[in-house]
Enzyme design. Structure first.
Site, PDB file in Angstrom:
ATOM      1  N   TYR A 134      -9.741  23.360  22.431  1.00 19.48           N
ATOM      2  CA  TYR A 134      -9.824  22.177  23.294  1.00 19.48           C
ATOM      3  C   TYR A 134      -8.443  21.727  23.753  1.00 19.48           C
ATOM      4  CZ  TYR A 134     -10.842  17.397  24.789  1.00 19.48           C
ATOM      5  OH  TYR A 134     -10.953  16.248  25.497  1.00 19.48           O
ATOM      6  N   GLU A 168       0.812  -1.212   0.000  1.00 21.39           N
ATOM      7  CA  GLU A 168       0.000   0.000   0.000  1.00 21.39           C
ATOM      8  C   GLU A 168       0.850   1.269   0.000  1.00 21.39           C
ATOM      9  OE1 GLU A 168      -2.885  -0.003  -0.739  1.00 21.39           O
ATOM     10  OE2 GLU A 168      -4.119  -1.488   0.290  1.00 21.39           O
ATOM     11  N   TYR A 189     -20.584  14.270  16.885  1.00 16.65           N
ATOM     12  CA  TYR A 189     -19.674  15.360  16.539  1.00 16.65           C
ATOM     13  C   TYR A 189     -18.214  14.931  16.408  1.00 16.65           C
ATOM     14  CZ  TYR A 189     -18.942  15.547  21.642  1.00 16.65           C
ATOM     15  OH  TYR A 189     -18.659  15.232  22.951  1.00 16.65           O
ATOM     16  N   HIS A 246      -3.195   3.166   8.088  1.00 19.78           N
ATOM     17  CA  HIS A 246      -4.197   2.489   7.253  1.00 19.78           C
ATOM     18  C   HIS A 246      -4.597   1.197   7.961  1.00 19.78           C
ATOM     19  CE1 HIS A 246      -6.201   0.299   4.140  1.00 19.78           C
ATOM     20  NE2 HIS A 246      -5.184  -0.498   3.888  1.00 19.78           N
ATOM     21  N   HIS A 306      -7.877  -2.060   8.521  1.00 24.51           N
ATOM     22  CA  HIS A 306      -9.041  -2.777   8.017  1.00 24.51           C
ATOM     23  C   HIS A 306     -10.062  -2.911   9.146  1.00 24.51           C
ATOM     24  CE1 HIS A 306      -6.494  -4.921   4.670  1.00 24.51           C
ATOM     25  NE2 HIS A 306      -6.549  -3.609   4.532  1.00 24.51           N
ATOM     26  N   HIS A 348     -12.841  -1.922   1.861  1.00 23.13           N
ATOM     27  CA  HIS A 348     -11.407  -2.089   2.129  1.00 23.13           C
ATOM     28  C   HIS A 348     -11.018  -1.692   3.546  1.00 23.13           C
ATOM     29  CE1 HIS A 348      -7.055  -1.381   0.434  1.00 23.13           C
ATOM     30  NE2 HIS A 348      -7.039  -1.780   1.696  1.00 23.13           N
TER      31      HIS A 348
END
Length: 219
Positions: free
Chosen positions: A215, A80, A119, A98, A100, A160
Site C-alpha cells: 500500500y 508514565e 480491517y 499514549h 486517554h 486507562h
C-alpha cells in the site's frame, strides 16, 4: 534548548511537542493527560509531567537514557515514563504515543480484545488486546502493556487509555488515531438495539495485512 544540542535532538523535541499538541487539539487527551516520546539513539525525549503542551518551547526539552536517568532538561519527565521505556527496550520503536482517547478508553472497560469490526486492525498488527489494569506509572502497568503488545504496534490499557508506537511520530500518532476510530466504530455499531455488528474473520484480516504490504506510493 542549548545550541550545543544536535539538530537531530532539536528536531525530535519539536516533533514531540507538535504531536502532543495535536493529540490535545484532536481530542485524544484532556489537559496534560497522555504523553509522547521519541528516541534519538540512546536518548529518549519525553513530554514533562503536568505542563500544558502549549507552554512547551525549545528550551523545555526533557531527555532520559534507556534506564530512565534524566540527562537533559530541568522539568521532570512524565509519570508514565516506565511505559515509554518498556516499549523502547523491547522493540525497535522510534516514537511512542499514549492517550486517554474517549472511545478507546470506553472499549478498554468492556472487552479483552477489540472486536474485528473493520480491517483497520491490520494497521496495528492484528486484533488489538486490552492490557490488564494496573495503576499508572508502575512497572506492573508496563509489564501488562508489553504482554498486550506482543506482535502488535498498539494496545488498550484497561480503564486507562491507549499506547501505540512506530518508526516515526507521525506513524505512532496515526496508529493511535486509527485505534480510536476503530473503537468508536465498534461502539457505534454495537449500540443498535437488537443487532450485533458482523465481524471479520482472522483469515480476512490476514488477507488485508498482506495487501497492506504494497500500500502507498513507491519512491
Amino acid at each position: 534548548m542549548s545550541e550545543q544540542q544536535p539538530e537531530s535532538v532539536r528536531q525530535a523535541w519539536q516533533g514531540v511537542v507538535d504531536t502532543a499538541r495535536r493529540s490535545a487539539a484532536e481530542g485524544l487527551v484532556v489537559g496534560t493527560s497522555g504523553n509522547v516520546s521519541a528516541r534519538v539513539g540512546d536518548l529518549v525525549l519525553v513530554t514533562p509531567s503536568g505542563v500544558p503542551y502549549d507552554r512547551l518551547g525549545p528550551d523545555d526539552a526533557v531527555g532520559v537514557d534507556l534506564e530512565g536517568h534524566q540527562v537533559l532538561g530541568d522539568l521532570g519527565p512524565t509519570s508514565e515514563l516506565p511505559l515509554h521505556l518498556a516499549v523502547y527496550r523491547s522493540t525497535d520503536a522510534a516514537a511512542v504515543v499514549h492517550t486517554h482517547a474517549v472511545h478507546a478508553t470506553a472499549v478498554s472497560t468492556l472487552v479483552a480484545e477489540v472486536p474485528l469490526v473493520h480491517y483497520a486492525a491490520a494497521i496495528l498488527g492484528g486484533p488489538v488486546r486490552t492490557a490488564a489494569y494496573a495503576r499508572y506509572g508502575t512497572p506492573e502497568l508496563a509489564d501488562a502493556m508489553l504482554e498486550a503488545l506482543r506482535d502488535r504496534t498498539g494496545c488498550l490499557l484497561a480503564n486507562h487509555g491507549t499506547v501505540t508506537y512506530g518508526d516515526t511520530l507521525d506513524q505512532a500518532y496515526d496508529r493511535t488515531a486509527q485505534l480510536e476510530w476503530l473503537c468508536h466504530l465498534w461502539l457505534t455499531a454495537s449500540s443498535v438495539p437488537g443487532r450485533a455488528p458482523a465481524l471479520l474473520s482472522t483469515a480476512q484480516l490476514a488477507e488485508v495485512t498482506e495487501a497492506l504490504k504494497g500500500y502507498g506510493q513507491r519512491g
